[in-house]
Structure formats: structure tokens, C-alpha cells
Design a protein around this motif. Structure first.
Motif, PDB file in Angstrom:
ATOM      1  N   ILE B  79       0.880  -1.174   0.000  1.00 59.01           N
ATOM      2  CA  ILE B  79       0.000   0.000   0.000  1.00 59.01           C
ATOM      3  C   ILE B  79       0.918   1.225   0.000  1.00 59.01           C
ATOM      4  N   CYS B  80       0.495   2.266  -0.684  1.00 59.12           N
ATOM      5  CA  CYS B  80       1.338   3.465  -0.811  1.00 59.12           C
ATOM      6  C   CYS B  80       1.714   4.032   0.561  1.00 59.12           C
ATOM      7  N   HIS B  81       2.526   5.074   0.565  1.00 58.59           N
ATOM      8  CA  HIS B  81       3.090   5.531   1.836  1.00 58.59           C
ATOM      9  C   HIS B  81       2.240   6.562   2.563  1.00 58.59           C
ATOM     10  N   ALA B 105     -13.365  11.499  -1.915  1.00 59.82           N
ATOM     11  CA  ALA B 105     -13.405  10.234  -2.661  1.00 59.82           C
ATOM     12  C   ALA B 105     -12.412  10.283  -3.808  1.00 59.82           C
ATOM     13  N   ILE B 106     -11.174   9.884  -3.551  1.00 56.17           N
ATOM     14  CA  ILE B 106     -10.211   9.885  -4.652  1.00 56.17           C
ATOM     15  C   ILE B 106      -9.685   8.494  -4.956  1.00 56.17           C
ATOM     16  N   CYS B 107      -9.703   7.613  -3.979  1.00 57.45           N
ATOM     17  CA  CYS B 107      -9.237   6.241  -4.231  1.00 57.45           C
ATOM     18  C   CYS B 107      -9.684   5.370  -3.072  1.00 57.45           C
ATOM     19  N   ASP B 108      -9.476   4.066  -3.205  1.00 58.29           N
ATOM     20  CA  ASP B 108      -9.962   3.150  -2.187  1.00 58.29           C
ATOM     21  C   ASP B 108      -9.151   3.213  -0.895  1.00 58.29           C
ATOM     22  N   VAL B 109      -7.914   3.635  -0.999  1.00 60.32           N
ATOM     23  CA  VAL B 109      -7.085   3.716   0.213  1.00 60.32           C
ATOM     24  C   VAL B 109      -7.594   4.839   1.118  1.00 60.32           C
ATOM     25  N   ILE B 110      -7.808   5.997   0.523  1.00 67.64           N
ATOM     26  CA  ILE B 110      -8.314   7.133   1.308  1.00 67.64           C
ATOM     27  C   ILE B 110      -9.733   6.829   1.788  1.00 67.64           C
ATOM     28  N   ARG B 111     -10.500   6.208   0.916  1.00 64.34           N
ATOM     29  CA  ARG B 111     -11.875   5.857   1.273  1.00 64.34           C
ATOM     30  C   ARG B 111     -11.884   4.951   2.510  1.00 64.34           C
ATOM     31  N   PHE B 247      -0.342  12.950  -7.770  1.00 69.83           N
ATOM     32  CA  PHE B 247       0.177  13.785  -6.685  1.00 69.83           C
ATOM     33  C   PHE B 247      -0.770  13.927  -5.512  1.00 69.83           C
ATOM     34  N   CYS B 248      -1.201  12.793  -5.071  1.00 71.13           N
ATOM     35  CA  CYS B 248      -1.858  12.717  -3.771  1.00 71.13           C
ATOM     36  C   CYS B 248      -0.701  12.572  -2.796  1.00 71.13           C
ATOM     37  N   GLU B 249      -0.024  11.422  -2.832  1.00 76.39           N
ATOM     38  CA  GLU B 249       1.253  11.336  -2.103  1.00 76.39           C
ATOM     39  C   GLU B 249       2.247  12.194  -2.879  1.00 76.39           C
ATOM     40  N   GLN B 250       2.983  13.006  -2.153  1.00 81.46           N
ATOM     41  CA  GLN B 250       3.889  13.960  -2.801  1.00 81.46           C
ATOM     42  C   GLN B 250       5.317  13.412  -2.850  1.00 81.46           C
ATOM     43  N   ALA B 333       4.646   8.989 -10.406  1.00 80.83           N
ATOM     44  CA  ALA B 333       3.562   8.335  -9.666  1.00 80.83           C
ATOM     45  C   ALA B 333       4.103   7.757  -8.370  1.00 80.83           C
ATOM     46  N   PRO B 334       3.314   7.846  -7.318  1.00 79.06           N
ATOM     47  CA  PRO B 334       3.722   7.171  -6.095  1.00 79.06           C
ATOM     48  C   PRO B 334       3.673   5.658  -6.303  1.00 79.06           C
ATOM     49  N   SER B 335       4.579   4.945  -5.700  1.00 82.78           N
ATOM     50  CA  SER B 335       4.518   3.490  -5.789  1.00 82.78           C
ATOM     51  C   SER B 335       3.170   3.019  -5.261  1.00 82.78           C
ATOM     52  N   PHE B 336       2.636   2.014  -5.889  1.00 79.73           N
ATOM     53  CA  PHE B 336       1.377   1.367  -5.483  1.00 79.73           C
ATOM     54  C   PHE B 336       0.164   2.286  -5.544  1.00 79.73           C
ATOM     55  N   CYS B 337       0.239   3.318  -6.358  1.00 80.19           N
ATOM     56  CA  CYS B 337      -0.913   4.220  -6.470  1.00 80.19           C
ATOM     57  C   CYS B 337      -1.723   3.829  -7.703  1.00 80.19           C
ATOM     58  N   ASP B 338      -2.826   3.149  -7.486  1.00 81.82           N
ATOM     59  CA  ASP B 338      -3.645   2.690  -8.617  1.00 81.82           C
ATOM     60  C   ASP B 338      -4.147   3.835  -9.505  1.00 81.82           C
TER      61      ASP B 338
HETATM   62  S1  SF4 Z   1      -1.100   7.851  -3.302  1.00 80.26           S
HETATM   63 FE1  SF4 Z   1      -2.603   7.049  -4.720  1.00 80.26          FE
HETATM   64  S2  SF4 Z   1      -3.282   5.120  -3.834  1.00 80.26           S
HETATM   65 FE2  SF4 Z   1      -2.203   6.254  -2.242  1.00 80.26          FE
HETATM   66  S3  SF4 Z   1      -3.787   7.329  -1.153  1.00 80.26           S
HETATM   67 FE3  SF4 Z   1      -3.083   8.684  -2.722  1.00 80.26          FE
HETATM   68  S4  SF4 Z   1      -4.370   8.386  -4.537  1.00 80.26           S
HETATM   69 FE4  SF4 Z   1      -4.669   6.692  -3.106  1.00 80.26          FE
END
Ligand code: SF4
Ligand code: SF4
Lengths: 431, 390
Positions: B79-81, B105-111, B247-250, B333-338
Motif C-alpha cells: 500500500i502506498c506511503h 473520494a479519490i481512491c480506495d485507500v483514502i476511502r 500527486f496525492c502522495e507527494q 507516480a507514487p509506488s502502489f498508487c492505482d
Molecule cells: S497515493 Fe494514490 S493510492 Fe495512495 S492514497 Fe493517494 S491516490 Fe490513493
């Protein structure tokens, strides 16, 4: 859901044979679609609108099912490798890559027949964000009409009127017009009602079957065996007379097993003594499905309840498709799928399973592919352990990428987990 | 503004960026007696909170200088960091000045994290903000309005003042102004990238996540004055690139600096996208809430977190590359970011079709080694310069 290669399972119940035949006929109809003028819509298991599609004579095609079938048939390794070669990241959901690889390899389905290109991509965005990207990817490939159904998440653990009308509005103003356009047919609500009534009948039996696992010994395995049980109801058959008779027949079989106090049939044959009853969270691994099941069977372990059998919908709380409120009940169905529930609801549900199904423990199979299932599972594990006092176990694998299934590792973990249950029993003076 | 002031401004921006305990938010609360609510990437309608007297505080993980211990025990290695470091900050008390949290609501991890937060911090308000993926005003708009009304009611329940039309209109004007200032710097950077280095601009934008918007606008103005006046900002022979991603995870600041040092002028990027979520100002005439909704539905950027229904994937990216005069595209892209990684192949195809060069990087927010990035970005910049000279 059911792989065509029945693997190690020698014994076949009539319901299994019937299911096999249903699937064979379905894939044949699909393969013949280009000649017969039949239409198909690609869509997803969670929140599927099978009855609505069938009311337009459109056959649903479920890419997740194709992917898992490819996993069971040993094809997924190559498909994934091909997708990665085409630029898809090693980090993302392997269902998507397996599907893309299959598409690029001729789109041959599990029966060896070609799956036709979609007449429509029906993106039911329920419980998984990856679906959105997946269908954007497919749309680029097929350049066919696409329609999105955004199903709101139960962030507060409930369905509100606004959520319901959002889905109904989309069904009415987006999905139905798209189906009308693609098929040239008008929406026939009466036909939909008939299909929904049949769904409800099958759902009654299906729900009874899953709950039969509350008995000791359990007549069914609600995870590995459950994969077969959910197959018709969560895929192309809900709403059909075949599904109604399949579940009626299956129920009769389970009733008979119950009467004879028999355990489930496993790849190792009929389970002898039921030694451990466990609840499992997370989807199974498909590339080593039989081996995985055998590891349980060898230990006398039965899965009495699982979250995976709820991915397509949850019936235990009384939900049934309702012909008197066709679109509303489709909306509620979509919103009620397991991965559309928030973490507190999922946790409470699993803790309840441990009590109601008189389970000895709780096991998580965490799959690398799936954020929707996996993100948060470690907290669920902790909480369920705390609330129930039952031991929790944790295994990691993947859905269809064989690189992430280490048999030795999983077996070791399972053995130590069952030992843990044994020790706990000794401590509590239960033999 | 003299160069000492400018130095201080950038130091302050960097201090805010590294201040995981949110001292500035604590001070703001002490001064104003107002409420502060955290939000996760990528977009929330900050105007609404502002109109109710609530400080929206953008959280973007823990960067590269937070030791993550407890947060790691909640997530599998794949799972991303960002969620780990965010949880760490929650568990170590850094976020205790926040009165609530919003999970868009941006992805399942945040959800899923919204539910984890409910379980781990039962006394705090948690709102999952379900952003519509249907962009029709009569469908998605109606649903979104209800989401926003519920959000606003949550704020009232916390003790904020009710949402009123006039105050919302005022707040929208203030945010329009803030976004306009950002856009101006954006445009200046396109024209004369040496005047607005991405690593500086990034820090200024990050400051906008924790400062009150009025203060942030002053910071933007001061920075603009400085870059115009600073004679030391001279053009160099660098390749013009567009940096794109979710660029959710920076990426860490060092990552951005490395790209620049490797010979890239970042003339366009998706970092801290909330400041440029809309292409235009949100109109103030008429029903202000309806205008916020319409802007979200009809004028927002093509983020990987939005379903692109009726447009060609990557079209906006190619247009941006053209408009900004970018000679190459860097996919990050962050690793593991779908969302980011699944989007990428489609965007790559669009960029290739347009004949634009590209390369791709994966990162984690706590990446410590930049050597490989430097080499890859350097080679890329060299190849652009080589080709542009042909
Ligand atoms: S980096 Fe990607 S997968 Fe991780 S929380 Fe952010 S959008 Fe979701
Ligand atoms: S992320 Fe999970 S739910 Fe979504 S497509 Fe992949 S396996 Fe299915």
C-alpha cells in the motif's frame, strides 16, 4: 467464481454439474453473438445490473470473472507479463492486467471460445475505484459506447435518500437510455419486474444456503465452496429461471447433507471431522485455488463465513430485489455490496460472523492487488480479535499473479495459526 | 521586497512544509478561536469551510523527515506511503489541533482510511466526501449539493456558524483571488521559468494548505514582487518539461530539486493541484453554492481521480504540454498508487501520439536517494536539448 477446471475435486454434486452446463451454454451464446446479433455489455460483479441487462436481452460479461478464470486455468502469468510489457505497472491490480493481456491475446474465454467485443461498457463504479480506470482503459481499446453508474459509498455506514435517488437518477437518465440506444429496444419495466421477482426467489435459497454453515458440522464451505455458490447469482444468471432452479436444487443438496450431518466436499473428498471453524476476510487466490483449499481441508478446517461471498451483494440483513420498486431496489443492491461498506461496518459484520457461526478464529487473506479489500485489513484484524477474543491470522497472496503465492509460506502460516487455536482451546479446557 | 525578505518568505514556507505538528494552525486557532478541519488530497471545496469560519488544513502525508513507526503496522507493504504517515501523525498527536477530518473520494485507500479514522479517533468528526463522478447538474450536481449541505451541517455541529449565501460569496471571491494569484505565477513560470523555480513555487503552494487563505494570498503577492525584482534570476539552457501525475502522495522536495538540477525547467505540473483545480474563476453572481457545484462538474482539471467520460484520455495533458511549450513530459507516480499508475498508459499513448517525448518515475514520499532520478532526468533533459537543436 467457478473455474471450469474442477481441479482436484473428483466428486460432483448435481448442482455443480448444472452450474457447469449453465456456464457452458452462456459462453456459447456469447461466442455466437456476432452471428446471432446478440449483444453483450461488459460490467463488474459488485453492483451488477444483471436483471436490467437481461431485460434488454443484453448478456453481461464480467471481466473480473474472466481474469479469475484465467488465473485458475494457468493463463494469467502470461497475460500479466504481456500487459506489463505494454507499459502497465507491476504495482497495480492484476485483474486489470490479466484482462488486458487476455484481450491482447485474442479474448479467448474459459471454454476456449472467443468473447465478443462489448456493445456497451457499463461501468458500475461500486466499491472499487480501480473499476473506473479499468473501463477507461477498455474504452480506449474498444472505442464503443460507455456509460458510468457511480454508486456512492456508505461512508457513514448507511444509505441515505440522496444516495438512493442519485443512483436511480443515473439508472433512469443514463443507463437505461444507453441500453435503449445500443439495443434499439424500449425499457420494459414489466419484464424487469419479472426478472427481479425471480432474483428474490433465488436469493431466498441462496441466503439460506450460506446460513446453513451456522450448523455444526457445517454442511458447506462458505469460502472455497462459496465461490461456486455465488457464481450464478452474482454473474449472468440472476433473474433467470435457471438460477431459481439451480438454487432450489443446491438448497435440497445442502439440506440433505445437513440431515446426514455431513461436512462439505473438498478437493480431498468429503471432509471428515470438522476440527476448526473459521471466518475468512478477503478474496481467495485463484492461481493455486485447489492447493489453497487443500491446506484447509488437510487440517479439518471449514470456512463457515466469508466476506468474499458478499462482494456481489449482501442478503443476510433481509435485502431482496423487489419487483414493486425495481430501480430503487437495484440501487440499494448496488450500494449494499461488501466493499461498498465502510470499515466499521465491515468490522462489525465480521465480528458478528464469529459469534453467529460459532467460529474458532478469524483469518485474513490479504491480496496485493486489491486496495479496496486490503487497505485497512490489519486494523480489522486487530479489532475483530479484540471484540471476540478469538485468534486472528494473516496470510498474504494475490488474486491472479502466481508470483505472489508462496505455497510453503502460506502453509506454514496456516499450520501455526491452527496450532494457535489448539493452544487456546487447551488453555480454555476445550478439546 | 528585498532579497532578505524573500529569503525569509521562502524559509517560512519551508518551515510550514516541515511542520508536522501544525504550529501555524494552532496559532491561528488561538488567535481566532475558530475551528480547523483537516482534509486529505486532492480536492475539497475550501470556500465552504471558510464561509463558516473554519480553517481548512490540507494534509499531504509526512514527507521524508517523519519517522513512521505505528503507521506502518496498519498497512501491508504493497500500500502506498501516504496513509501510513498520515496515520502516524494522527497517532502521535500531531493532528490533535484539528477538530475533524474530511476524506474526499479519490481512491480506495483514502476511502477505507475514512473508516479507520472513525475507529481510531472516535471522538473526532470524520466526513467522507463523496465527489460525484456523474457530471450532469441534474444528477451528479443534485447529489453533490446534498453532500455539501451535509458537510456544512457537520461544521455547524462542531460549533461553526451556519453557511450563508453572502459569506459564501465573499469566501468564493477570496479563493478566486488566491487562485488568480497562483495562475499568474503559473503563467510567469511558463514564460520565464528561471524566475519561478518549481522547488520554490512548490513550497509556496504547500504553505497555502495550512495558512489562512488571506495570508497565503499575501505570501503569493510578495513572492511575485520578489521574483519580478530579483536580478539574479537569469535564463539557463534547460529543457522545458511538464511534470504530471496524481500527486496525492507527494514526492520529497529533494525530488523536485533533483529534476531542476538535472537540467529541467518545470514549466507545468500537477503538484498541489487544489490551487488550480478550476480553469477559471467561480462566478459570484447567482446562487453561490450552485456555482461551486457547477465549477466542480464542468470546469475542473482532468485529474486521474475523475472519470473522463466523453473526452479523449490525455487530450487535456497534450493541450497543456502544447500551451506551456513543454518539450517533454515527466510522468511521476507514487509506488502502489492505482489511480496514477493505471492512468499512465493512456496518457503515455496520448503523449506519444502527439509526438512528445516522455519518461516516467516512481517515488515514495520518503525517498532518500536521488542519484537514479538525477541520471534519468539528466539523460532526458539532454536528449530534449539535443533534439530541439536539430
Ligand atoms: S497515493 Fe494514490 S493510492 Fe495512495 S492514497 Fe493517494 S491516490 Fe490513493
Ligand atoms: S482493486 Fe480489487 S475490487 Fe478492484 S478490480 Fe482489483 S481486485 Fe477487483
Amino acid at each position: 467464481m467457478a473455474g471450469q477446471e474442477a481441479g482436484a475435486s473428483a466428486h460432483k454434486d448435481p448442482s455443480q454439474l448444472r452450474q457447469k452446463q449453465m456456464l457452458a451454454e452462456y459462453f456459447t451464446r456469447l461466442a455466437q453473438a456476432p452471428e446471432t446479433g446478440g449483444r453483450c455489455a461488459y460490467t463488474f460483479v459488485p453492483g451488477n445490473l444483471t436483471e436490467l441487462l437481461l431485460s434488454f436481452d443484453v448478456l453481461p460479461v464480467l471481466p473480473e470473472i474472466n481474469a479469475l478464470q484465467s488465473g485458475m486455468r494457468g493463463k494469467s502469468r502470461d497475460y500479466i507479463a504481456l500487459a506489463e510489457k505494454l507499459g502497465h505497472s507491476e504495482d497495480v491490480c492484476t485483474y486489470v492486467k490479466c484482462d488486458i493481456g487476455m484481450l491482447k491475446s485474442g479474448n479467448i474465454g474459459p471454454t476456449g471460445q472467443r468473447i465478443p467485443a462489448p456493445s456497451l461498457l457499463l461501468l458500475s463504479y461500486t466499491g472499487c475505484f480501480t473499476f473506473v480506470k479499468w473501463f477507461e482503459l477498455l474504452r480506449e481499446q474498444y472505442r464503443c459506447p460507455a456509460v458510468m453508474l457511480h454508486v456512492p459509498y456508505q461512508g457513514d455506514g448507511r444509505i441515505t435518500a440522496s444516495m438512493r435517488s442519485y443512483v436511480v437518477d443515473q439508472l433512469r437518465k443514463r443507463v437505461i437510455p444507453a441500453l435503449e440506444q445500443v439495443t434499439g429496444k424500449a425499457y420494459d419495466e414489466e419484464r424487469l419486474r419479472e426478472l427481479l421477482a425471480r432474483s428474490a426467489a433465488a436469493e431466498n435459497d441462496f441466503s439460506w444456503i450460506l446460513e446453513a454453515a451456522k450448523n455444526i458440522p457445517s454442511p458447506i464451505d462458505a469460502y472455497f465452496g462459496g465461490v461456486y455458490y455465488i457464481s450464478p447469482i452474482f454473474t449472468a444468471f440472476r433473474g433467470t429461471p435457471e438460477a431459481v432452479s439451480y438454487y432450489r436444487e443446491l438448497r435440497a443438496e445442502v439440506e440433505e447433507r445437513l440431515r446426514l450431518k455431513k461436512g462439505p466436499v473438498t478437493p480431498k473428498g468429503e471432509l471428515g471431522r470438522e476440527r476448526y471453524r473459521v471466518v475468512v476476510e478477503g478474496p481467495p487466490n485463484w492461481t493455486s485455488f485447489w492447493q489453497f483449499w487443500e491446506m484447509f481441508a488437510e487440517e479439518g478446517a471449514v470456512v463457515v463465513a466469508s466476506s468474499y461471498t458478499k462482494v456481489g451483494g449482501i442478503y443476510e440483513n433481509g435485502f431482496r430485489h423487489d419487483p414493486s420498486r425495481p430501480l430503487e431496489s437495484l440501487a440499494e443492491y448496488c450500494m449494499g455490496c461488501y466493499t461498498n461498506l465502510n470499515l466499521p461496518t465491515r468490522t462489525a459484520m465480521l465480528a458478528r460472523y464469529l459469534q453467529e457461526y460459532r467460529a474458532d478464529g478469524f483469518l485474513v487473506n490479504s491480496v496485493k492487488s486489491c486496495d479496496s479489500f486490503s487497505a485497512g485489513q490489519l486494523l480489522i484484524l486487530r479489532e475483530v480479535e479484540n471484540r471476540t477474543g478469538k485468534p486472528g491470522g494473516f496470510i498474504e497472496s494475490d488474486l491472479v499473479d502466481p508470483r505472489y503465492f508462496s505455497a510453503a509460506n502460506v502453509k506454514n502460516r496456516l499450520e501455526s495459526y491452527f496450532q494457535m487455536i489448539e493452544q487456546k482451546r487447551r488453555r480454555e479446557g476445550i478439546s | 521586497m528585498n532579497s532578505k525578505d524573500a529569503e525569509e518568505l521562502l524559509e517560512r514556507a519551508e518551515a510550514l512544509y516541515r511542520d508536522h505538528r501544525l504550529q501555524s494552525v494552532r496559532e491561528w486557532k488561538r488567535r481566532s478561536g475558530g475551528l480547523a478541519v483537516g482534509y486529505l488530497p486532492i480536492y475539497i471545496p475550501r470556500e465552504l469551510l471558510h464561509a463558516q469560519g473554519v480553517l481548512p488544513v490540507g494534509l499531504m502525508g509526512g514527507g521524508d523527515d517523519l519517522e513512521v513507526i505505528r503507521g506502518d503496522s496498519y498497512y501491508q507493504s504493497y500500500i502506498c506511503h501516504l496513509p501510513r504517515s498520515t496515520l502516524e501523525l494522527g497517532l502521535n498527536g500531531s493532528l490533535d489541533c484539528l477538530d475533524g477530518m474530511i476524506f474526499p473520494a479519490i481512491c480506495d485507500v483514502i476511502r477505507n482510511m475514512s473508516g479507520m479514522w472513525k475507529m481510531l479517533f472516535p471522538d473526532k468528526l470524520v466526513r467522507y466526501l463523496d465527489l460525484p463522478q456523474n457530471f450532469d447538474r441534474e444528477i451528479g450536481g443534485k447529489f453533490y449539493r446534498r453532500q455539501l449541505e451535509e458537510l456544512s451541517q457537520d461544521m455547524v455541529a462542531l460549533g461553526a456558524r451556519p453557511l450563508e449565501e453572502e459569506s459564501l460569496r465573499r469566501s468564493m471571491a477570496i479563493y478566486n483571488e488566491n487562485r488568480r494569484l497562483v495562475r499568474e505565477l503559473w503563467e510567469l513560470r511558463r514564460e520565464e521559468p528561471w524566475k519561478v523555480p518549481a522547488s520554490e513555487f512548490y513550497l509556496i503552494l504547500r504553505a497555502g494548505l495550512v495558512l489562512a487563505v488571506e495570508e497565503h494570498s499575501r505570501m503569493l503577492e510578495n513572492y511575485r514582487m520578489h521574483v519580478h525584482a530579483d536580478p539574479g534570476r537569469k535564463p539557463m539552457d534547460q529543457a522545458r518539461v511538464l511534470v504530471t501525475g496524481c500527486f496525492c502522495e507527494q514526492p520529497p522536495l529533494g525530488f523536485i530539486k533533483t529534476l531542476e538540477r538535472a537540467g529541467c525547467y518545470i514549466v507545468e505540473d500537477d503538484l498541489v493541484q487544489i490551487h488550480r483545480w478550476f480553469h477559471r474563476d467561480i462566478p459570484l453572481e447567482g446562487d453561490p453554492l450552485e456555482n461551486c457545484i457547477a465549477a466542480f462538474l464542468e470546469d475542473a482539471v482532468a485529474s486521474p481521480t475523475r472519470y473522463i467520460g466523453d473526452q479523449e484520455k490525455g487530450r487535456e495533458l497534450v493541450e497543456r504540454a502544447r500551451r506551456s511549450g513543454a518539450e517533454g513530459v515527466l510522468f511521476c507516480a507514487p509506488s502502489f498508487c492505482d489511480p496514477a499508475l493505471l492512468d499512465q498508459p493512456m496518457l503515455v499513448a496520448a503523449v506519444e501520439k502527439a509526438g512528445i517525448q516522455w519518461t516516467g518515475f516512481k517515488y515514495t514520499e520518503n525517498l532518500g536517494q536521488f542519484q537514479v532520478i538525477r541520471e534519468q532526468a539528466g539523460t532526458f533533459a539532454d536528449s530534449i536539448r539535443l533534439w530541439s537543436g536539430v
